[in-house]
Design an enzyme around this catalytic site. Structure first.
Site, short mmCIF file in Angstrom:
data_model
loop_
_atom_site.label_atom_id
_atom_site.label_comp_id
_atom_site.label_asym_id
_atom_site.label_seq_id
_atom_site.Cartn_x
_atom_site.Cartn_y
_atom_site.Cartn_z
N SER A 144 0.85 -1.20 0.00
CA SER A 144 0.00 0.00 0.00
C SER A 144 0.88 1.23 0.00
CB SER A 144 -0.89 0.02 1.24
OG SER A 144 -1.51 1.30 1.38
N TYR A 158 -1.67 -0.89 10.28
CA TYR A 158 -1.82 -1.19 8.86
C TYR A 158 -0.59 -0.70 8.09
CZ TYR A 158 -3.86 -1.26 4.13
OH TYR A 158 -4.11 -1.48 2.79
N1 LIG Z 1 -8.78 -0.65 -1.50
C1 LIG Z 1 -7.76 0.16 -1.25
O1 LIG Z 1 -7.91 1.39 -1.18
C2 LIG Z 1 -6.38 -0.41 -1.04
C3 LIG Z 1 -5.30 0.48 -1.06
C4 LIG Z 1 -4.02 0.00 -0.89
C5 LIG Z 1 -3.82 -1.35 -0.70
N2 LIG Z 1 -4.89 -2.21 -0.67
C6 LIG Z 1 -4.59 -3.64 -0.46
O2 LIG Z 1 -5.10 -4.37 -1.54
C7 LIG Z 1 -5.46 -5.70 -1.12
C8 LIG Z 1 -6.90 -5.97 -1.52
O3 LIG Z 1 -7.72 -4.98 -0.95
P1 LIG Z 1 -9.25 -4.75 -1.38
O4 LIG Z 1 -9.49 -3.30 -1.24
O5 LIG Z 1 -9.55 -5.43 -2.65
O6 LIG Z 1 -9.97 -5.47 -0.14
P2 LIG Z 1 -11.41 -6.18 -0.01
O7 LIG Z 1 -12.35 -5.58 -0.98
O8 LIG Z 1 -11.70 -6.12 1.44
O9 LIG Z 1 -11.09 -7.71 -0.44
C9 LIG Z 1 -10.19 -8.44 0.34
C10 LIG Z 1 -9.92 -9.77 -0.31
O10 LIG Z 1 -8.98 -10.48 0.53
C11 LIG Z 1 -9.59 -11.68 0.99
N3 LIG Z 1 -9.20 -11.97 2.36
C12 LIG Z 1 -9.26 -11.14 3.44
N4 LIG Z 1 -8.86 -11.82 4.55
C13 LIG Z 1 -8.54 -13.07 4.15
C14 LIG Z 1 -8.08 -14.23 4.81
N5 LIG Z 1 -7.89 -14.24 6.12
N6 LIG Z 1 -7.85 -15.34 4.07
C15 LIG Z 1 -8.08 -15.37 2.72
N7 LIG Z 1 -8.53 -14.29 2.04
C16 LIG Z 1 -8.77 -13.16 2.74
C17 LIG Z 1 -11.08 -11.46 0.90
O11 LIG Z 1 -11.72 -12.73 0.86
P3 LIG Z 1 -13.30 -12.88 1.30
O12 LIG Z 1 -14.08 -12.28 0.16
O13 LIG Z 1 -13.53 -14.33 1.46
O14 LIG Z 1 -13.47 -12.11 2.56
C18 LIG Z 1 -11.15 -10.64 -0.40
O15 LIG Z 1 -11.06 -11.48 -1.54
C19 LIG Z 1 -5.23 -5.70 0.40
O16 LIG Z 1 -3.96 -6.27 0.67
C20 LIG Z 1 -5.24 -4.23 0.76
O17 LIG Z 1 -4.52 -3.97 1.94
C21 LIG Z 1 -6.17 -1.77 -0.85
#
Ligand SMILES: NC(=O)c1ccc[n+]([C@@H]2O[C@H](COP(=O)([O-])OP(=O)(O)OC[C@H]3O[C@@H](n4cnc5c(N)ncnc54)[C@H](OP(=O)(O)O)[C@@H]3O)[C@@H](O)[C@H]2O)c1
Length: 249
Positions: A144, A158
Site C-alpha cells: 500500500s 496497517y
Molecule cells: N482498496 C484500497 O484502497 C487499497 C489500497 C491499498 C492497498 N490495498 C490492499 O489491496 C489488497 C486488496 O484490498 P481490497 O481493497 O480489494 O480489499 P477487499 O475488498 O476487502 O477484499 C479483500 C480480499 O482479501 C480476501 N481476504 C481477506 N482476509 C482473508 C483471509 N484471512 N484469508 C483469505 N482471504 C482473505 C477477501 O476474501 P473474502 O471475500 O472471502 O473475505 C477478499 O477477496 C489488500 O492487501 C489491501 O490492503 C487496498
C-alpha cells in the site's frame, strides 16, 4: 480492451481473489491466458460465481477456501493449485485486512490478525510457492502507498504491515534472484472496493490528498500486476511500485 496473451501455459495462485482488487487480478491473469487458482475465506458465493463465470467463458479457474491467517490452509492452497494445474508460475499475495482505531483502543487481537494476514501469509505462501517455481517464476505482493505515507491517526498498524512488505520483498529478491524468480510489491493508493468505498464519508478527505483527485479502479492495479507477471518484467525485482494517483507525491 484486448490484452496480450503472454501468460498462456502459465499457472497462478492469487491469495484473496474473491472480491475487489484480487478478483480484478484473477480476471486479468485469465484474460492473458493463465490458469488461475484463488483463495477466499468468507465470500463463498462470490468466489464460486467468479470461478463459474471464468470457466463458462472457456478459462481455467479454481476457487479454494483457505484462511490466510492459517499456515496449513496456505500450504494446502499451493498444493491444490499445483495438483490441479500441474505447476505454479505466478503467486499474487493480495489478501489483506484493514483495522483502524485510536492507539488507546487498538486491540492486540487486531494487531496480531493484521500481521498474520498482511505479512505472515505473504512469507508462508512465498516460501511454499517458491519450492514449485521454475526459472521465470513471479511473486507479486500487494502492499500500500500507506507504507510511505499514513496521513491519519489510527492506521499505524496497517502502515507497519505494508512497510514490512517493502523489506520482505527486497530480502526475498536476493533469495530468489539466482533462480530467475522475481518478487515485487505493488503499492496502490485509494481503490474503490469494499475495504475503501469511493462513496464513504472518508473519500472526500482522501481525494484532497491526491494529485489525481479520484479513486483508482481495481483493473488499474491488476494491469500493473499483469505487467510484473509477464515475460517483459524479468529484470524487475525487489521493487515497490506505487500506483496511487499521486497520494504520496
Ligand atoms: N482498496 C484500497 O484502497 C487499497 C489500497 C491499498 C492497498 N490495498 C490492499 O489491496 C489488497 C486488496 O484490498 P481490497 O481493497 O480489494 O480489499 P477487499 O475488498 O476487502 O477484499 C479483500 C480480499 O482479501 C480476501 N481476504 C481477506 N482476509 C482473508 C483471509 N484471512 N484469508 C483469505 N482471504 C482473505 C477477501 O476474501 P473474502 O471475500 O472471502 O473475505 C477478499 O477477496 C489488500 O492487501 C489491501 O490492503 C487496498
Amino acid at each position: 480492451m484486448t490484452h496480450p496473451t503472454n501468460l498462456i501455459g502459465k499457472t497462478a495462485l492469487v491469495q484473496g481473489g474473491s472480491r475487489g482488487i484480487g478478483a480484478a487480478i484473477v480476471k486479468r491473469l485469465v484474460e492473458q491466458g493463465a490458469a488461475v487458482a484463488f483463495t477466499f475465506v468468507s465470500s463463498e458465493a462470490k468466489a464460486q460465481e467468479l470461478q463459474d463465470s471464468i470457466t463458462a467463458a472457456g478459462g481455467k479457474a479454481l476457487a479454494i477456501k483457505a484462511d490466510s491467517a492459517n499456515a496449513e490452509d496456505i500450504r494446502d492452497a499451493v498444493a491444490q493449485t499445483v495438483e490441479t494445474f500441474g505447476g505454479l508460475d505466478i503467486l499474487v499475495n493480495n489478501a489483506g485486512v484493514l483495522a483502524i482505531a485510536p492507539l488507546d483502543e487498538f486491540t492486540l487481537e487486531d494487531f496480531d490478525r493484521t500481521l498474520a494476514i498482511n505479512v505472515r501469509s505473504v512469507f508462508i505462501a512465498s516460501q511454499e510457492a517458491a519450492r514449485h517455481m521454475k526459472e521465470g517464476g513471479r511473486i507479486i505482493n500487494i502492499g500500500s502507498t500507506n507504507a510511505d505515507r499514513m496521513p491519519f491517526a489510527g492506521g499505524g498498524v496497517y502502515a507497519m504491515s505494508k512497510s514490512a512488505l517493502v523489506g520482505l520483498t527486497k530480502g526475498l529478491a536476493r533469495d530468489l534472484g539466482p533462480r530467475g524468480i522475481t518478487i515485487n510489491n505493488v503499492q496502490p493508493g485509494p481503490v474503490d472496493t469494499d475495504m475503501n468505498p469511493a462513496d464513504s464519508d472518508f473519500a472526500e478527505t482522501l481525494m484532497g490528498l491526491m494529485a489525481i483527485p479520484r479513486y483508482g479502479k481495481s483493473e488499474e492495479i491488476a494491469a500493473m500486476v499483469a505487467y510484473l507477471a509477464g515475460p517483459e518484467a524479468g529484470y524487475v525485482t525487489g521493487a515497490s511500485l506505487t500506483i496511487d494517483g499521486g497520494f504520496g507525491a
